[in-house]
Design a protein around this motif. Structure first.
Motif, PDB file in Angstrom:
ATOM      1  N   GLU A 101       0.741  -1.821   0.318  1.00  0.00           N
ATOM      2  CA  GLU A 101      -0.228   0.101   0.646  1.00  0.00           C
ATOM      3  C   GLU A 101       1.317   1.316  -0.195  1.00  0.00           C
ATOM      4  O   GLU A 101       0.197   2.423  -0.771  1.00  0.00           O
ATOM      5  N   LEU A 115       0.270   3.707  -3.079  1.00  0.00           N
ATOM      6  CA  LEU A 115       0.460   5.296  -2.626  1.00  0.00           C
ATOM      7  C   LEU A 115       1.022   5.902  -3.860  1.00  0.00           C
ATOM      8  O   LEU A 115       0.482   7.174  -3.961  1.00  0.00           O
ATOM      9  N   GLN A 167      -4.769  13.073  -3.539  1.00  0.00           N
ATOM     10  CA  GLN A 167      -4.716  12.145  -2.544  1.00  0.00           C
ATOM     11  C   GLN A 167      -5.790  11.433  -2.680  1.00  0.00           C
ATOM     12  O   GLN A 167      -5.914   9.949  -2.436  1.00  0.00           O
ATOM     13  N   PRO A 168      -7.508  11.709  -2.358  1.00  0.00           N
ATOM     14  CA  PRO A 168      -8.022  11.352  -2.153  1.00  0.00           C
ATOM     15  C   PRO A 168      -8.476  10.276  -3.424  1.00  0.00           C
ATOM     16  O   PRO A 168      -9.281   8.812  -2.794  1.00  0.00           O
ATOM     17  N   CYS A 202      -6.155   8.294  -5.000  1.00  0.00           N
ATOM     18  CA  CYS A 202      -5.510   7.640  -4.904  1.00  0.00           C
ATOM     19  C   CYS A 202      -5.849   7.071  -3.676  1.00  0.00           C
ATOM     20  O   CYS A 202      -5.338   5.690  -3.294  1.00  0.00           O
ATOM     21  N   GLU A 203      -6.322   7.041  -2.577  1.00  0.00           N
ATOM     22  CA  GLU A 203      -7.071   6.310  -1.601  1.00  0.00           C
ATOM     23  C   GLU A 203      -7.591   5.636  -1.863  1.00  0.00           C
ATOM     24  O   GLU A 203      -7.884   4.143  -1.346  1.00  0.00           O
ATOM     25  N   ARG A 224      -7.683   1.184  -2.634  1.00  0.00           N
ATOM     26  CA  ARG A 224      -8.527   0.823  -1.166  1.00  0.00           C
ATOM     27  C   ARG A 224      -8.650  -0.779  -1.683  1.00  0.00           C
ATOM     28  O   ARG A 224      -8.962  -1.345  -2.861  1.00  0.00           O
ATOM     29  N   ARG A 233      -2.234   5.631   7.906  1.00  0.00           N
ATOM     30  CA  ARG A 233      -1.398   6.228   6.433  1.00  0.00           C
ATOM     31  C   ARG A 233      -0.902   7.340   7.169  1.00  0.00           C
ATOM     32  O   ARG A 233      -1.866   8.723   7.497  1.00  0.00           O
ATOM     33  N   VAL A 251       5.844   8.397   1.199  1.00  0.00           N
ATOM     34  CA  VAL A 251       3.725   7.929   2.113  1.00  0.00           C
ATOM     35  C   VAL A 251       4.350   6.612   3.619  1.00  0.00           C
ATOM     36  O   VAL A 251       5.083   5.738   3.295  1.00  0.00           O
ATOM     37  N   VAL A 308       2.972   3.799   5.836  1.00  0.00           N
ATOM     38  CA  VAL A 308       1.408   2.714   6.317  1.00  0.00           C
ATOM     39  C   VAL A 308       1.780   1.921   7.206  1.00  0.00           C
ATOM     40  O   VAL A 308       2.634   1.510   7.269  1.00  0.00           O
TER      41      VAL A 308
END
Length: 112
Positions: A44, A48, A59-60, A62-63, A67, A76, A85, A87
């Protein structure tokens, strides 16, 4: 009654054989199996990092893209200035950072 005892004895022997085979499999593959807990966090973090800093997506997005519901992700954190990043999953924390346009993102060695 004798038939039930024989069936119960056969089931017990079968279960014992299965348990021994599982034990042998785990012992034989212990190195690979023990490495598994670090995989979800590393995967992850790398995905990311690549999505954010190589592809330049928000960012949203990519998240949402990365998922998954198989392994719970405990946390994260994003360092936009340092382009990294971090995690945490299954009690393991992994960090990936952006190297360059040519090399993209890499996962830091454990303990860095």
């Amino acid at each position: 009654m004798k038939r039930a005892k024989k069936a119960l004895k056969a089931a017990g022997i079968g279960l014992g054989v299965i348990l021994v085979l599982v034990g042998v499999f785990v012992a034989w593959n212990w190195q690979a199996l023990s490495a598994f807990p670090t995989l979800p966090a590393g995967y992850e973090a790398k995905e990311l990092c690549s999505c954010l800093f190589v592809e330049g997506r928000p960012q949203p997005e990519c998240e949402a893209f990365i998922r998954q519901d198989v392994v719970p992700i405990d946390g994260r954190s994003f360092d936009m200035e340092g382009k990294s990043v971090t995690v945490t999953a299954l009690g393991n924390t992994r960090r990936a950072h952006y190297v360059s346009e040519r090399f993209g993102c890499v996962i830091d060695a454990a303990g860095e």
